[in-house]
Design a protein around this motif. Sequence first.
Motif, mmCIF file in Angstrom:
data_model
loop_
_atom_site.group_PDB
_atom_site.id
_atom_site.type_symbol
_atom_site.label_atom_id
_atom_site.label_comp_id
_atom_site.label_asym_id
_atom_site.label_seq_id
_atom_site.Cartn_x
_atom_site.Cartn_y
_atom_site.Cartn_z
ATOM 1 N N VAL A 198 2.834 0.637 8.252
ATOM 2 C CA VAL A 198 2.258 1.321 9.426
ATOM 3 C C VAL A 198 2.811 0.711 10.721
ATOM 4 O O VAL A 198 3.445 -0.359 10.701
ATOM 5 C CB VAL A 198 0.716 1.304 9.385
ATOM 6 C CG1 VAL A 198 0.199 2.278 8.335
ATOM 7 C CG2 VAL A 198 0.175 -0.088 9.140
ATOM 8 N N ASN A 246 -3.074 -6.498 12.690
ATOM 9 C CA ASN A 246 -3.353 -5.054 12.718
ATOM 10 C C ASN A 246 -3.865 -4.683 14.117
ATOM 11 O O ASN A 246 -5.045 -4.440 14.349
ATOM 12 C CB ASN A 246 -4.449 -4.681 11.706
ATOM 13 C CG ASN A 246 -4.072 -4.963 10.273
ATOM 14 O OD1 ASN A 246 -3.474 -5.994 9.989
ATOM 15 N ND2 ASN A 246 -4.438 -4.087 9.363
ATOM 16 N N TYR A 249 0.810 -1.223 0.000
ATOM 17 C CA TYR A 249 0.000 0.000 0.000
ATOM 18 C C TYR A 249 0.844 1.274 0.000
ATOM 19 O O TYR A 249 0.277 2.360 -0.131
ATOM 20 C CB TYR A 249 -0.901 0.040 1.246
ATOM 21 C CG TYR A 249 -1.981 -1.009 1.343
ATOM 22 C CD1 TYR A 249 -2.392 -1.754 0.249
ATOM 23 C CD2 TYR A 249 -2.630 -1.235 2.561
ATOM 24 C CE1 TYR A 249 -3.398 -2.709 0.369
ATOM 25 C CE2 TYR A 249 -3.639 -2.179 2.683
ATOM 26 C CZ TYR A 249 -4.010 -2.913 1.595
ATOM 27 O OH TYR A 249 -5.017 -3.846 1.721
ATOM 28 N N CYS A 285 -11.764 -1.241 9.127
ATOM 29 C CA CYS A 285 -10.828 -0.402 8.358
ATOM 30 C C CYS A 285 -11.672 0.522 7.502
ATOM 31 O O CYS A 285 -12.468 0.050 6.685
ATOM 32 C CB CYS A 285 -9.947 -1.270 7.467
ATOM 33 S SG CYS A 285 -9.199 -0.300 6.133
ATOM 34 N N HIS A 286 -11.476 1.821 7.660
ATOM 35 C CA HIS A 286 -12.319 2.779 6.916
ATOM 36 C C HIS A 286 -12.143 2.647 5.414
ATOM 37 O O HIS A 286 -13.085 2.862 4.653
ATOM 38 C CB HIS A 286 -12.053 4.213 7.399
ATOM 39 C CG HIS A 286 -10.656 4.698 7.106
ATOM 40 N ND1 HIS A 286 -10.356 5.487 6.040
ATOM 41 C CD2 HIS A 286 -9.473 4.457 7.730
ATOM 42 C CE1 HIS A 286 -9.052 5.741 6.038
ATOM 43 N NE2 HIS A 286 -8.497 5.124 7.046
ATOM 44 N N VAL A 287 -10.950 2.270 4.966
ATOM 45 C CA VAL A 287 -10.706 2.169 3.511
ATOM 46 C C VAL A 287 -11.577 1.058 2.910
ATOM 47 O O VAL A 287 -12.208 1.245 1.863
ATOM 48 C CB VAL A 287 -9.209 1.866 3.223
ATOM 49 C CG1 VAL A 287 -8.958 1.732 1.734
ATOM 50 C CG2 VAL A 287 -8.317 2.922 3.848
ATOM 51 N N HIS A 288 -11.621 -0.089 3.590
ATOM 52 C CA HIS A 288 -12.351 -1.242 3.047
ATOM 53 C C HIS A 288 -13.839 -1.215 3.389
ATOM 54 O O HIS A 288 -14.675 -1.609 2.584
ATOM 55 C CB HIS A 288 -11.714 -2.541 3.572
ATOM 56 C CG HIS A 288 -10.344 -2.763 3.031
ATOM 57 N ND1 HIS A 288 -9.216 -2.263 3.626
ATOM 58 C CD2 HIS A 288 -9.930 -3.414 1.915
ATOM 59 C CE1 HIS A 288 -8.156 -2.590 2.919
ATOM 60 N NE2 HIS A 288 -8.551 -3.289 1.868
ATOM 61 N N GLU A 329 -11.222 -7.451 4.511
ATOM 62 C CA GLU A 329 -11.630 -6.360 5.407
ATOM 63 C C GLU A 329 -12.859 -5.639 4.851
ATOM 64 O O GLU A 329 -13.408 -4.752 5.506
ATOM 65 C CB GLU A 329 -10.485 -5.349 5.578
ATOM 66 C CG GLU A 329 -9.348 -5.876 6.424
ATOM 67 C CD GLU A 329 -8.189 -4.904 6.508
ATOM 68 O OE1 GLU A 329 -8.338 -3.727 6.157
ATOM 69 O OE2 GLU A 329 -7.100 -5.340 6.924
ATOM 70 N N CYS A 366 -2.095 2.545 11.850
ATOM 71 C CA CYS A 366 -3.362 1.984 11.358
ATOM 72 C C CYS A 366 -4.444 2.220 12.411
ATOM 73 O O CYS A 366 -4.334 1.684 13.518
ATOM 74 C CB CYS A 366 -3.179 0.487 11.118
ATOM 75 S SG CYS A 366 -4.722 -0.395 10.847
ATOM 76 N N PRO A 367 -5.485 3.005 12.112
ATOM 77 C CA PRO A 367 -6.499 3.275 13.141
ATOM 78 C C PRO A 367 -7.169 2.012 13.666
ATOM 79 O O PRO A 367 -7.503 1.924 14.848
ATOM 80 C CB PRO A 367 -7.521 4.189 12.448
ATOM 81 C CG PRO A 367 -7.036 4.428 11.077
ATOM 82 C CD PRO A 367 -5.750 3.711 10.852
ATOM 83 N N MET A 368 -7.349 1.006 12.800
ATOM 84 C CA MET A 368 -8.002 -0.222 13.266
ATOM 85 C C MET A 368 -7.200 -0.905 14.383
ATOM 86 O O MET A 368 -7.766 -1.574 15.243
ATOM 87 C CB MET A 368 -8.203 -1.198 12.112
ATOM 88 C CG MET A 368 -8.940 -2.423 12.590
ATOM 89 S SD MET A 368 -9.535 -3.515 11.351
ATOM 90 C CE MET A 368 -8.195 -3.814 10.307
ATOM 91 N N CYS A 394 -5.232 4.658 1.861
ATOM 92 C CA CYS A 394 -4.911 4.625 3.283
ATOM 93 C C CYS A 394 -3.967 5.803 3.553
ATOM 94 O O CYS A 394 -2.794 5.752 3.176
ATOM 95 C CB CYS A 394 -4.231 3.306 3.644
ATOM 96 S SG CYS A 394 -3.708 3.250 5.369
ATOM 97 N N MET A 432 -0.542 4.883 5.216
ATOM 98 C CA MET A 432 0.466 4.264 4.341
ATOM 99 C C MET A 432 1.109 5.325 3.426
ATOM 100 O O MET A 432 2.305 5.264 3.132
ATOM 101 C CB MET A 432 -0.178 3.180 3.482
ATOM 102 C CG MET A 432 -0.575 1.937 4.262
ATOM 103 S SD MET A 432 0.877 0.926 4.632
ATOM 104 C CE MET A 432 0.089 -0.543 5.296
#
Length: 302
Positions: A59, A112, A24, A170-173, A198, A84-86, A258, A261
Amino acid sequence: MEELSNKIKKLKKQKDAVILAHYYVNDEVQAIADYVGDSYYLSKIAVSVPEKVIIFCGVTFMGESAKILSPQKTVIMPDLLADCPMAHMASAEKIEAVRGKYEDLAVVCYINSTAEIKTHVDVCVTSSNAIKIIKALPQKNIYFVPDENLGKYIARQVPEKNFIFNDGFCHVHDEIMTDEVEDALAAHPNAKILVHPECTLEVIDLADYVGSTSGIIEYATTSDAEEFIIGTEVGILYQLKQKNPNKKFYTVNSNQVCPNMKRITLPKVGFALENMINQIEIDESTRVKAVKSLEKMLELSK
Ligand code: 13P
Ligand code: SF4
């Protein structure tokens, strides 16, 4: 850019350093890395490389895992704010509360996650080894943290176990929507849909393939199809295109980025390496507890 890449190559030799990068991170960082891979591959390679210094282009949880497994190595992050926020969406209190409710319980932790959370769990997993590891556990009840989507995807593949989920994401997924996948397919009707686990189960149900970042690359590379809609972070398109210059790749939406990343840039790699800054430090009492869950992952995924 070429000048900076050459400088980084010289510094690597001087400092006995190796560059590890996740799929990423920015293209130019992947291009100078010695090893590029998914989280599982990177955690294994970090242990086996002979160099004394690891520049971890990813990350925080990735750099921390390398340091936990190889405390004698110097692990440097080009940007310590790339987190990584998660990884922060699990709680030690909740874990202990769930332990109190079930006698026959394994706490399974997605890699993660923070080093602190890893001290409270039984085993770590990544998306490429989770099913194998969970199937091999003797316990019937599995508390899966922190990612709910990944947990629910794995639970379907391991119906013999009873899963308890945590509400991390994960906000991205999680923000990839089914109508966007349908629109992308309408625009590219011959494309295969490849997504990371995710993503939500609704998105997963539309996919031709579900797997880790390296699984997605492997599927696209060995497939006869020529077009692919990719449901994961956009950075993966660099390797997909490198390995498959004649195939076409599309993201589902334009937000598959992300931001953490993307904090990893080539100038930051050079600066951190030159000045040996941003070293990951983990106190020894946390490390000795956290290492057990990572070592168990490496053992059970063999
Ligand atoms: P992989 O283990 O598939 O590389 O995934 C890491 C990750 O952070 C996905 O968002
Ligand atoms: Fe974390 Fe999602 Fe970024 Fe992966 S893509 S590092 S899970 S925020």
